[in-house]
Design a protein around this motif. Structure first.
Motif: not given
Length: 396
Positions: A190, A353, A377
């Protein structure tokens, strides 16, 4: 003031003259005058490229990006699409009318701040991805894989470059040769842009393209850290970088702490199996170009061919060159030059993401600022280490 287009035209003109000199001399041994003339072309090209880079850097730092050919929108206009909803959120946060709040909810997910903000719509995610490609060089040459989730993912690998078949006699059975398979992990991490503080007045100015402003800052920061990890990442709590995973194909002789020779570039090229050389290219730091672009072959002929057009790569020994400033510049023990098929490096992005959040807490409000942060991500790994080799400068 000179424009980037004028500078690119200057580079094209210089490159044409340099290539004309290369063609004119052919296999003849170069005289000192010929060499000085060619070096003058390459020096001017590199200096002009540096000038373009400086102009582009200053443009990145400019916050005042105005809408072009569009009238300013009023905040009470009826929202018409997802981008308007995003702009309302970035400009005003939760301080909006009920109708505008509904548009924001429709444009963005209902994810909570603890989960990293609000998932942005496809239009914004695409803007982020396009800006990620513009920084560093790895996304230009790597294979991009988009997965629905970020679950653990292992890729099977097998290096068949040393395998071969056989001749069998009539009515004789074929021999056996088992294939050795391995696996390479491709986890995702992340990434955060870190919090970005921008003046409240700038964000609320209806003439400012607030989406472009915030996305540019967020994407630029994430792109730079991702490119560094995809290049030299350690593999511990971050992706493995291509330089980290690649084997050493050539080590400089004693005394070559800051230089590389023509023979080194050839030895490095041939340290990569022919199976991977069809799509192979060189990769180096921009600081190394000044040294490598002046190398000559055994006849004194330059091995560096400048690109004639802005969108074409320079060539080294006939192979394209990718400039990546996260490759180490030449220094003692530095892995300063890479060669191979960089499409064997896979960058894995997780779909949907990309998230974004606005912060209005006192840490920003007391300074008349608004905070923003973005997340996405991603991961990466060199799936076939034999596909890329590096040149390592001498330790002494």
């Amino acid at each position: 003031m000179v424009t980037i287009q004028q500078l690119r035209e200057k580079i094209a003109n210089l490159a044409t003259q340099a290539n004309h000199l290369l063609a004119e001399k052919g296999d003849q041994v170069w005289s000192p005058e010929d060499q000085a003339k060619f070096d003058g072309f390459t020096n001017d090209i590199n200096a002009t490229k540096a000038q373009i880079k400086n102009i582009e850097t200053m443009r990145e730092l400019e916050a005042d990006k105005y809408f072009q050919n569009a009238a300013p929108k009023k905040d009470n206009d009826v929202p018409v699409d997802a981008l308007v909803g995003i702009a309302l959120y970035l400009r005003h946060g939760q301080n909006v009318s009920n109708e505008q709040a509904a548009q924001i909810r429709n444009a963005m997910s209902t994810g909570t701040g603890s989960e990293g903000g609000f998932t942005v719509p496809a239009e914004i995610a695409t803007m982020v991805i396009e800006k990620l490609k513009a920084f560093g060089g790895m996304r230009e040459v790597a294979t991009i894989l988009t997965t629905v989730s970020g679950n653990a993912l292992n890729f099977p690998t097998s290096d068949g470059t040393g395998e071969e078949g056989e001749i069998v006699a009539e009515n004789a059975g074929a021999g056996s040769l088992d294939i050795d398979f391995g696996t390479v992990a491709l986890p995702v991490y992340k990434y955060s842009s870190k919090q970005i503080a921008l003046p409240l007045e700038l964000i609320q100015d209806s003439a400012i393209d607030v989406i472009a402003l915030v996305v540019a800052r967020i994407a630029m920061r994430i792109a730079r850290v991702q490119n560094r990890h995809n290049t030299v990442g350690t593999g511990t709590n971050q992706p493995f970088g291509v330089i980290t995973r690649a084997g050493v194909g050539k080590v400089g002789a004693t005394g070559q702490t800051t230089i590389v020779t023509y023979d080194d570039t050839i030895d490095l090229k041939h340290s990569v199996n022919r199976a991977y050389r069809t799509r192979a290219r060189y990769m180096m730091n921009d600081l190394s170009v000044a040294t490598i672009s002046k190398l000559k072959d055994t006849t004194g002929r330059p091995i560096w061919t400048p690109a004639i057009t802005a969108d074409a790569p320079d060539l080294l020994n006939g192979h394209a060159v990718t400039i990546n400033d996260d490759v180490a510049p030449m220094a003692a023990n530095a892995k300063s030059l890479a060669f191979g098929d960089f499409s064997q490096y896979t960058i894995r992005d997780v779909q949907n993401s990309t998230t974004m959040r606005r912060f209005d807490d006192s840490a920003f409000a007391l300074k008349g600022q608004v905070g923003f942060c973005g997340w996405t991500r991603s991961g990466g790994n060199l799936l076939e280490p034999a596909a890329v080799k590096v040149f390592q400068n001498s330790a002494t």
